[in-house]
Design an enzyme around this catalytic site. Structure first.
Site, PDB file in Angstrom:
ATOM      1  N   HIS A  18       0.829  -1.207   0.000  1.00 47.95           N
ATOM      2  CA  HIS A  18       0.000   0.000   0.000  1.00 47.95           C
ATOM      3  C   HIS A  18       0.860   1.252   0.000  1.00 47.95           C
ATOM      4  O   HIS A  18       1.670   1.442   0.915  1.00 47.95           O
ATOM      5  CB  HIS A  18      -0.880  -0.028   1.247  1.00 47.95           C
ATOM      6  CG  HIS A  18      -1.893   1.071   1.311  1.00 47.95           C
ATOM      7  ND1 HIS A  18      -2.052   1.866   2.421  1.00 47.95           N
ATOM      8  CD2 HIS A  18      -2.797   1.501   0.407  1.00 47.95           C
ATOM      9  CE1 HIS A  18      -3.026   2.723   2.198  1.00 47.95           C
ATOM     10  NE2 HIS A  18      -3.497   2.534   0.982  1.00 47.95           N
ATOM     11  N   ARG A  19       0.688   2.092  -1.009  1.00 50.00           N
ATOM     12  CA  ARG A  19       1.517   3.292  -1.193  1.00 50.00           C
ATOM     13  C   ARG A  19       2.998   2.892  -1.147  1.00 50.00           C
ATOM     14  O   ARG A  19       3.836   3.641  -0.640  1.00 50.00           O
ATOM     15  CB  ARG A  19       1.204   4.363  -0.149  1.00 50.00           C
ATOM     16  CG  ARG A  19      -0.293   4.668   0.002  1.00 50.00           C
ATOM     17  CD  ARG A  19      -0.566   5.792   0.978  1.00 50.00           C
ATOM     18  NE  ARG A  19      -1.951   5.740   1.444  1.00 50.00           N
ATOM     19  CZ  ARG A  19      -2.464   6.421   2.443  1.00 50.00           C
ATOM     20  NH1 ARG A  19      -1.682   7.270   3.099  1.00 50.00           N
ATOM     21  NH2 ARG A  19      -3.721   6.302   2.794  1.00 50.00           N
ATOM     22  N   GLU A  45       0.289  -0.515  -4.742  1.00 49.64           N
ATOM     23  CA  GLU A  45      -0.799   0.442  -4.954  1.00 49.64           C
ATOM     24  C   GLU A  45      -0.210   1.838  -4.770  1.00 49.64           C
ATOM     25  O   GLU A  45       0.696   2.036  -3.949  1.00 49.64           O
ATOM     26  CB  GLU A  45      -1.886   0.184  -3.909  1.00 49.64           C
ATOM     27  CG  GLU A  45      -3.139   1.028  -4.060  1.00 49.64           C
ATOM     28  CD  GLU A  45      -3.194   2.282  -3.191  1.00 49.64           C
ATOM     29  OE1 GLU A  45      -4.229   2.946  -3.201  1.00 49.64           O
ATOM     30  OE2 GLU A  45      -2.194   2.614  -2.507  1.00 49.64           O
ATOM     31  N   ASP A  47      -1.337   6.377  -5.276  1.00 50.29           N
ATOM     32  CA  ASP A  47      -2.420   7.364  -5.443  1.00 50.29           C
ATOM     33  C   ASP A  47      -1.978   8.440  -6.424  1.00 50.29           C
ATOM     34  O   ASP A  47      -0.913   9.045  -6.236  1.00 50.29           O
ATOM     35  CB  ASP A  47      -2.733   8.026  -4.099  1.00 50.29           C
ATOM     36  CG  ASP A  47      -3.065   7.011  -3.019  1.00 50.29           C
ATOM     37  OD1 ASP A  47      -4.129   6.394  -3.113  1.00 50.29           O
ATOM     38  OD2 ASP A  47      -2.229   6.825  -2.104  1.00 50.29           O
ATOM     39  N   HIS A  60      -0.944  11.072  -1.688  1.00 51.83           N
ATOM     40  CA  HIS A  60      -2.270  10.672  -1.197  1.00 51.83           C
ATOM     41  C   HIS A  60      -3.161  11.848  -0.827  1.00 51.83           C
ATOM     42  O   HIS A  60      -4.321  11.921  -1.224  1.00 51.83           O
ATOM     43  CB  HIS A  60      -2.114   9.756   0.024  1.00 51.83           C
ATOM     44  CG  HIS A  60      -3.426   9.334   0.614  1.00 51.83           C
ATOM     45  ND1 HIS A  60      -4.087  10.067   1.581  1.00 51.83           N
ATOM     46  CD2 HIS A  60      -4.214   8.263   0.349  1.00 51.83           C
ATOM     47  CE1 HIS A  60      -5.209   9.462   1.885  1.00 51.83           C
ATOM     48  NE2 HIS A  60      -5.314   8.361   1.166  1.00 51.83           N
ATOM     49  N   GLU A 120      -4.492   4.055  -8.144  1.00 50.27           N
ATOM     50  CA  GLU A 120      -5.733   4.619  -7.624  1.00 50.27           C
ATOM     51  C   GLU A 120      -5.832   6.065  -8.083  1.00 50.27           C
ATOM     52  O   GLU A 120      -4.944   6.882  -7.807  1.00 50.27           O
ATOM     53  CB  GLU A 120      -5.779   4.561  -6.091  1.00 50.27           C
ATOM     54  CG  GLU A 120      -7.120   5.117  -5.606  1.00 50.27           C
ATOM     55  CD  GLU A 120      -7.251   5.296  -4.101  1.00 50.27           C
ATOM     56  OE1 GLU A 120      -6.477   4.704  -3.334  1.00 50.27           O
ATOM     57  OE2 GLU A 120      -8.161   6.061  -3.719  1.00 50.27           O
ATOM     58  N   LYS A 122      -7.032   9.460  -7.482  1.00 49.39           N
ATOM     59  CA  LYS A 122      -7.401  10.134  -6.234  1.00 49.39           C
ATOM     60  C   LYS A 122      -7.513  11.625  -6.541  1.00 49.39           C
ATOM     61  O   LYS A 122      -6.650  12.419  -6.146  1.00 49.39           O
ATOM     62  CB  LYS A 122      -6.245   9.891  -5.246  1.00 49.39           C
ATOM     63  CG  LYS A 122      -6.552  10.126  -3.828  1.00 49.39           C
ATOM     64  CD  LYS A 122      -7.068   8.874  -3.242  1.00 49.39           C
ATOM     65  CE  LYS A 122      -7.122   8.839  -1.766  1.00 49.39           C
ATOM     66  NZ  LYS A 122      -7.941   7.707  -1.345  1.00 49.39           N
ATOM     67  N   ASP A 242       0.241  -2.232   4.273  1.00 50.54           N
ATOM     68  CA  ASP A 242       1.324  -1.267   4.507  1.00 50.54           C
ATOM     69  C   ASP A 242       2.644  -1.971   4.814  1.00 50.54           C
ATOM     70  O   ASP A 242       3.699  -1.337   4.807  1.00 50.54           O
ATOM     71  CB  ASP A 242       0.985  -0.391   5.727  1.00 50.54           C
ATOM     72  CG  ASP A 242      -0.236   0.482   5.504  1.00 50.54           C
ATOM     73  OD1 ASP A 242      -0.422   0.973   4.383  1.00 50.54           O
ATOM     74  OD2 ASP A 242      -0.999   0.682   6.476  1.00 50.54           O
TER      75      ASP A 242
HETATM   76  O1  G3P Z   1      -6.588   1.495  -2.817  1.00 52.44           O
HETATM   77  C1  G3P Z   1      -6.781   1.126  -1.494  1.00 52.44           C
HETATM   78  C2  G3P Z   1      -6.615   2.277  -0.542  1.00 52.44           C
HETATM   79  O2  G3P Z   1      -5.450   2.960  -0.868  1.00 52.44           O
HETATM   80  C3  G3P Z   1      -7.781   3.213  -0.546  1.00 52.44           C
HETATM   81  O3  G3P Z   1      -7.724   4.199   0.436  1.00 52.44           O
HETATM   82  O4  G3P Z   1      -7.214   6.420   1.341  1.00 52.44           O
HETATM   83  O5  G3P Z   1      -5.484   4.642   1.414  1.00 52.44           O
HETATM   84  O6  G3P Z   1      -6.087   5.689  -0.747  1.00 52.44           O
HETATM   85  P1  G3P Z   1      -6.574   5.280   0.614  1.00 52.44           P
HETATM   86 MG    MG Z   2      -4.888   4.572  -2.168  1.00 53.93          MG
END
Ligand code: G3P
Ligand code: MG
Length: 252
Positions: A18-19, A45, A47, A60, A120, A122, A242
């Site tokens: 994540h990120r 992943e 943003d 993000h 993603e 965003k 994460d």
């Molecule tokens: O893509 C999953 C997750 O990243 C969505 O929420 O706020 O962490 O971008 P957020």
């Molecule tokens: Mg995200």
């Protein structure tokens, strides 16, 4: 892009960072994507949002304060201005000098690691379509055909609609904070291939329904190995975490 002996939909692997590896390195930076790889993730992943001059960058928040040494809104700064900022030292001194990457540079670095990617979208409010369209342009320019196509996900229906129009061939994922009653209709209308529910909303039944309706299930953001084990037992296809180092060991 396979776990041992398992063929997953969309070329996914069981664990996506994540990120990058948000708990281990400054989120959404190139060093974070490399850390995710080192810690065992097969995908990452990130943003994407637009600078004032319309360039997709990887960050993000709508504002710069939390993850950079700058201030103000991302949509108010140009690419040149965001390039002056440090996106690493807030996390730990040894990461000083990390930048907010452009989507192009992030994707090139991710592809060089042989990772898959979930982009993603965003958007800052009002830029839902532009952000999707500009991100797709970048994906088309830099993403190699030898890797699985990026999954485009978003909470924003308008971004997914724009992605569908601009790049029908790229798989789309519908991000859900809750189990919306019309999730099937929405996913069908937007031509999605995957549902991305928040992990704490998932049930074994919902995972089954997602699969029965023909979608992959990609859930976020799971940092507890016991929860990951339970979710995998329900048949979840991919876990976004994460800390890939915590989750990879529970993937059989
Ligand atoms: O893509 C999953 C997750 O990243 C969505 O929420 O706020 O962490 O971008 P957020
Ligand atoms: Mg995200």
């Amino acid at each position: 892009m396979k776990d041992a002996g398992v063929s997953l939909p969309l070329g996914l692997t069981r664990v996506a960072g994540h990120r990058g590896a948000k708990l281990r390195a400054p989120e959404n930076t190139i060093v974070s994507f490399r850390a995710a790889k080192r810690l065992g993730a097969g995908w990452v992943e990130l943003d994407a949002k637009l600078t004032r001059d319309g360039v997709p960058v990887v960050i993000h928040d709508q504002t710069l304060e939390r993850t950079t040494d700058g201030a103000g809104r991302v949509e108010s700064v140009t690419l040149k201005e965001i390039g002056w900022l440090d996106a690493g030292k807030w996390f730990a001194p040894e990461f000083a000098g990390e930048k907010v990457p452009t989507l192009a540079d992030a994707l090139k670095a991710i592809a060089a690691e042989g990772l898959g990617v979930n982009v993603e979208i965003k958007p800052c409010p009002g830029r839902e379509r532009d952000t999707a369209e500009a991100s797709i342009e970048v994906i088309r320019e830099v993403w190699p055909g030898t890797l699985p196509p990026p999954i485009i996900s978003s909470f924003q229906r308008a971004s997914l609609e724009a992605a569908k129009k601009a790049a029908p061939e790229l798989p789309r994922g519908l991000l859900l904070e809750t189990r919306e009653v019309d999730w099937r209709e929405t996913a069908q209308r937007l031509g999605c291939k995957a549902i991305h529910p928040k992990w704490s909303e998932l049930t074994a039944e919902w995972v089954q329904e997602i699969h029965k309706a023909g979608y992959a299930c990609v859930t976020w953001t799971v940092n507890d190995p016991a929860a990951a084990k339970r979710l995998l037992g329900w048949g979840v296809d991919c876990i976004i975490t994460d800390a890939p180092d915590l989750i990879v060991p529970v993937v059989s």
